[in-house]
Scaffold this motif. Structure first.
Motif, PDB file in Angstrom:
ATOM      1  N   LYS A  47       0.720  -1.166   0.089  1.00 19.43           N
ATOM      2  CA  LYS A  47       0.012  -0.001  -0.302  1.00 19.43           C
ATOM      3  C   LYS A  47       0.911   1.225   0.054  1.00 19.43           C
ATOM      4  CE  LYS A  47      -4.463   1.763   2.095  1.00 19.43           C
ATOM      5  NZ  LYS A  47      -5.366   1.651   3.133  1.00 19.43           N
ATOM      6  N   VAL A  63       2.450   4.175 -11.058  1.00 17.09           N
ATOM      7  CA  VAL A  63       1.517   3.044 -11.329  1.00 17.09           C
ATOM      8  C   VAL A  63       1.874   2.048 -12.264  1.00 17.09           C
ATOM      9  CG1 VAL A  63      -0.382   4.336  -9.942  1.00 17.09           C
ATOM     10  CG2 VAL A  63      -0.170   4.255 -12.831  1.00 17.09           C
ATOM     11  N   LEU A  68       0.965  -3.896  -9.489  1.00 15.34           N
ATOM     12  CA  LEU A  68       0.211  -4.716  -8.597  1.00 15.34           C
ATOM     13  C   LEU A  68       0.169  -4.016  -7.232  1.00 15.34           C
ATOM     14  CD1 LEU A  68       1.436  -8.453  -9.796  1.00 15.34           C
ATOM     15  CD2 LEU A  68      -0.521  -6.968 -10.487  1.00 15.34           C
ATOM     16  N   HIS A  70      -0.923  -1.097  -4.649  1.00 14.76           N
ATOM     17  CA  HIS A  70      -2.190  -0.298  -4.376  1.00 14.76           C
ATOM     18  C   HIS A  70      -1.825   1.024  -3.891  1.00 14.76           C
ATOM     19  CE1 HIS A  70      -4.860  -3.955  -4.496  1.00 14.76           C
ATOM     20  NE2 HIS A  70      -3.866  -4.576  -4.066  1.00 14.76           N
ATOM     21  N   ASP A  94      -6.252   0.556 -15.819  1.00 17.08           N
ATOM     22  CA  ASP A  94      -6.184  -0.498 -15.048  1.00 17.08           C
ATOM     23  C   ASP A  94      -5.427  -0.467 -13.579  1.00 17.08           C
ATOM     24  OD1 ASP A  94      -7.556  -2.107 -16.967  1.00 17.08           O
ATOM     25  OD2 ASP A  94      -5.934  -2.470 -17.841  1.00 17.08           O
ATOM     26  N   ALA A  95      -5.140   0.582 -13.200  1.00 14.03           N
ATOM     27  CA  ALA A  95      -4.246   1.049 -11.966  1.00 14.03           C
ATOM     28  C   ALA A  95      -5.244   0.823 -10.704  1.00 14.03           C
ATOM     29  CB  ALA A  95      -3.738   2.355 -11.722  1.00 14.03           C
ATOM     30  N   HIS A  96      -4.447   0.013  -9.800  1.00  9.08           N
ATOM     31  CA  HIS A  96      -5.229   0.107  -8.420  1.00  9.08           C
ATOM     32  C   HIS A  96      -4.932   1.124  -7.526  1.00  9.08           C
ATOM     33  CE1 HIS A  96      -5.636  -4.327  -8.940  1.00  9.08           C
ATOM     34  NE2 HIS A  96      -4.326  -4.518  -9.313  1.00  9.08           N
ATOM     35  N   THR A  98      -6.781   4.634  -5.536  1.00  2.00           N
ATOM     36  CA  THR A  98      -7.701   5.545  -4.947  1.00  2.00           C
ATOM     37  C   THR A  98      -7.385   7.004  -4.908  1.00  2.00           C
ATOM     38  OG1 THR A  98      -8.416   3.882  -3.490  1.00  2.00           O
ATOM     39  CG2 THR A  98      -9.080   5.911  -2.720  1.00  2.00           C
TER      40      THR A  98
END
Length: 282
Positions: A47, A63, A68, A70, A94-96, A98
């Motif tokens: 993270k 990213v 992979l 987050h 497709d990036a993880h 927020t």
């Protein structure tokens, strides 16, 4: 830990929030990606907080290098976050990832929330960069890594040399200082990071050198990043009496000469990597 003693209303972005500035930041990030992001990649499932993501110019490269991981990208400006979202959606859908609008000095995360923190071209605009680094330590796990990248306008030298060009650069440095920032912060990274309580601090210079044998750097960095940045403060430099129209125009003309076939340009960025030894003491 509370950081409410920082007057965040005094935080200013001297370059402004125009569409032109958004393009300039994108040009800078894309041109310098290999130089600045080399060695920065995060493991799958980790993270990562990007503090002060701005318009997402660096986010795209983060990213892409760590597909992979987050990411949580935070910025104080809602408008910048919208531009960042659009940029990353276009380049890395497709990036993880927020997005969150938040003040860096008052991050709405629990302690030890992140494995890694990434900060690029943010500290230079803050009135209390060491306090900001301590605020980031709070949300970083013990043993987690901090990566900070900053420039230093005092590292700019070029051919043909010009006192007028240096004076134009100094106008930008002074205006950034008035806005609460520090355009010479790159040289201070090691004492800033260690002073904020991080350990195993390593700072390395990353040098940009451009001449006619490197046309991509001449266009992407010398013209479209550095000279464009200096040009953007013209009206404010004149309004505050830091220069005269004739001196300013001479300085900008001389800066553009460094991007001609007979010109050269040099600038140094500084990249710090450090570990968080443990919880921040109250």
């Amino acid at each position: 830990m509370t950081t409410s003693s920082v007057d965040t209303d005094d935080i200013g972005y001297v370059h402004g929030y125009s569409a032109h500035e958004t393009r300039r930041l994108g040009d800078q990030a894309d041109t310098l990606a290999a130089l600045l992001h080399s060695g920065t990649a995060y493991p799958a499932g980790s993270k990562v907080l990007e503090a002060g993501c701005g318009v997402g110019a660096q986010t795209v490269h983060l990213v892409t290098a760590s597909p992979l991981a987050h990411f949580v990208a935070v910025d104080v400006s809602a408008d910048s976050l919208e531009r960042a979202r659009a940029r990353v959606t276009a380049h890395a859908p497709d990036a993880h990832l927020t997005w969150l609008q938040a003040n860096l000095f008052e991050l709405p995360f629990p302690d030890a929330e992140f494995d890694h923190v990434f900060v690029c071209f943010v500290l230079e605009h803050l009135p209390a960069p060491r306090q900001a680094l301590r605020a980031l330590r709070r949300v970083l796990k013990p043993g987690g890594t901090l990566t900070v990248i900053e420039g230093d306008h005092g590292s700019a030298f070029f051919h043909p040399d010009s006192a007028y060009a240096h004076a134009a650069i100094d106008c930008q440095v002074q205006l950034q200082s008035v806005a609460g920032g520090n355009a010479l912060i790159g040289r201070e990274l090691h004492p800033l990071v260690t002073g904020a309580g991080y350990e195993d601090v390593m700072v390395r210079p990353h040098t940009v050198y451009a001449d006619r044998s490197r046309p991509a750097l001449v266009n992407g960095f010398t013209r479209n990043t550095f000279v464009a940045m200096i040009e953007s403060v013209r009206e404010e430099a004149l309004a505050t009496g830091l220069t005269t129209p004739s001196d300013w125009d001479r300085g900008i003309t001389d800066l553009h000469r460094t991007a001609t076939d007979d010109g050269t340009f040099h600038y140094t960025f500084f990249k710090a990597v450090a570990l968080n030894p443990g919880p921040v003491e109250e």
